[in-house]
Design a protein around this motif. Sequence first.
Motif, short mmCIF file in Angstrom:
data_model
loop_
_atom_site.label_atom_id
_atom_site.label_comp_id
_atom_site.label_asym_id
_atom_site.label_seq_id
_atom_site.Cartn_x
_atom_site.Cartn_y
_atom_site.Cartn_z
N PHE A 26 33.07 2.29 14.36
CA PHE A 26 33.26 1.99 15.70
C PHE A 26 32.27 3.01 16.24
CE2 PHE A 26 35.19 2.48 19.73
CZ PHE A 26 35.23 1.19 20.28
N ARG A 27 32.37 4.25 16.16
CA ARG A 27 31.86 5.27 16.86
C ARG A 27 30.31 5.16 16.43
NH1 ARG A 27 36.43 8.95 14.39
NH2 ARG A 27 37.98 8.88 16.32
N SER A 30 28.83 2.19 18.56
CA SER A 30 28.89 2.25 20.05
C SER A 30 28.08 3.42 20.44
CB SER A 30 30.39 2.59 20.24
OG SER A 30 30.85 3.79 19.69
N ASN A 31 27.46 3.99 19.77
CA ASN A 31 26.85 5.34 20.24
C ASN A 31 25.27 5.26 20.50
OD1 ASN A 31 26.75 8.10 20.75
ND2 ASN A 31 26.20 8.72 18.89
N GLN A 35 25.07 -0.79 23.21
CA GLN A 35 26.21 -1.26 22.36
C GLN A 35 27.49 -0.77 23.02
OE1 GLN A 35 26.93 -3.57 20.03
NE2 GLN A 35 24.73 -4.12 20.05
N PHE A 36 27.50 0.38 23.91
CA PHE A 36 28.86 1.08 24.11
C PHE A 36 29.46 0.21 25.18
CE2 PHE A 36 26.10 2.68 27.36
CZ PHE A 36 26.71 2.89 28.40
N THR A 38 29.34 -3.20 25.45
CA THR A 38 29.86 -4.32 24.92
C THR A 38 31.02 -4.12 24.20
OG1 THR A 38 27.39 -4.96 24.32
CG2 THR A 38 29.35 -6.13 22.99
N LEU A 39 31.41 -2.72 23.82
CA LEU A 39 32.64 -2.44 23.11
C LEU A 39 33.75 -1.73 23.91
CD1 LEU A 39 31.10 -0.92 19.91
CD2 LEU A 39 32.27 -3.41 20.08
N PRO A 44 28.40 6.39 25.65
CA PRO A 44 28.11 6.38 24.16
C PRO A 44 29.28 7.07 23.56
CG PRO A 44 26.22 6.16 25.36
CD PRO A 44 26.99 6.45 26.42
N ALA A 47 33.51 7.04 22.21
CA ALA A 47 33.92 6.85 21.03
C ALA A 47 34.76 7.81 20.26
CB ALA A 47 32.84 6.06 20.27
N SER A 96 38.81 -1.49 23.38
CA SER A 96 38.46 -2.91 22.14
C SER A 96 39.59 -2.94 21.37
CB SER A 96 36.93 -2.16 21.59
OG SER A 96 36.60 -3.23 20.79
#
Length: 201
Positions: A26-27, A30-31, A35-36, A38-39, A44, A47, A96
Amino acid sequence: MSQDGRLQTAAPAAATSAAAKSLDTFRSISNTPTQFKTLGLDAPGQASQASVGGAVVDYMIGLDSLRDWDGGDPIKLLRPTGQFVYPITVDGKTKSSVTIAQVKGEWVAAAFGTANEARARSDLKENLTSQAPGGAQEFAQVRVPALRTTFMAFDGSDGLFFASLTSRPEFGLEPGKLEAASTVLRRLQPFAKRIDPNTPN
């Protein structure tokens, strides 16, 4: 379901361990700037503060089962999917979720959920705790894929109860409204009977 035929709400320890380990993935995903959000994250690097909450056991009701239901105990319609949904939180707020499933004997992260769905699930669990007969209880997730509906389910002394995750006016469903599962399924059954029987369950 559990061996006594009631709703199972506990996840295996190995699934919970896999959920915790999934935070590394996940981290990683999402970084990035794309993407961050969206999650469900605000930045960033957020996470790095993420943790997983308690599992929600996932069940489904197949189209054939709902179509042929005779009005008996609705819990008999539920089929465990073998999946467990864990909220991913930051500072106590759900951002999330991760769905854990067993693949070739190993518990792995099957999917990361959308922010809106994860928050709705967590908010609904919290709100239903005060509504559920007897106070704080454990809830499971029940999906009817053919009708694209998802519920939080509570199995109490008065039977099985559903509360819809989203608003579906065509089915008479209001988000968060706790109703007897049999009442909900009676409303859904006519719609199930109209669907092509060749539709996958």
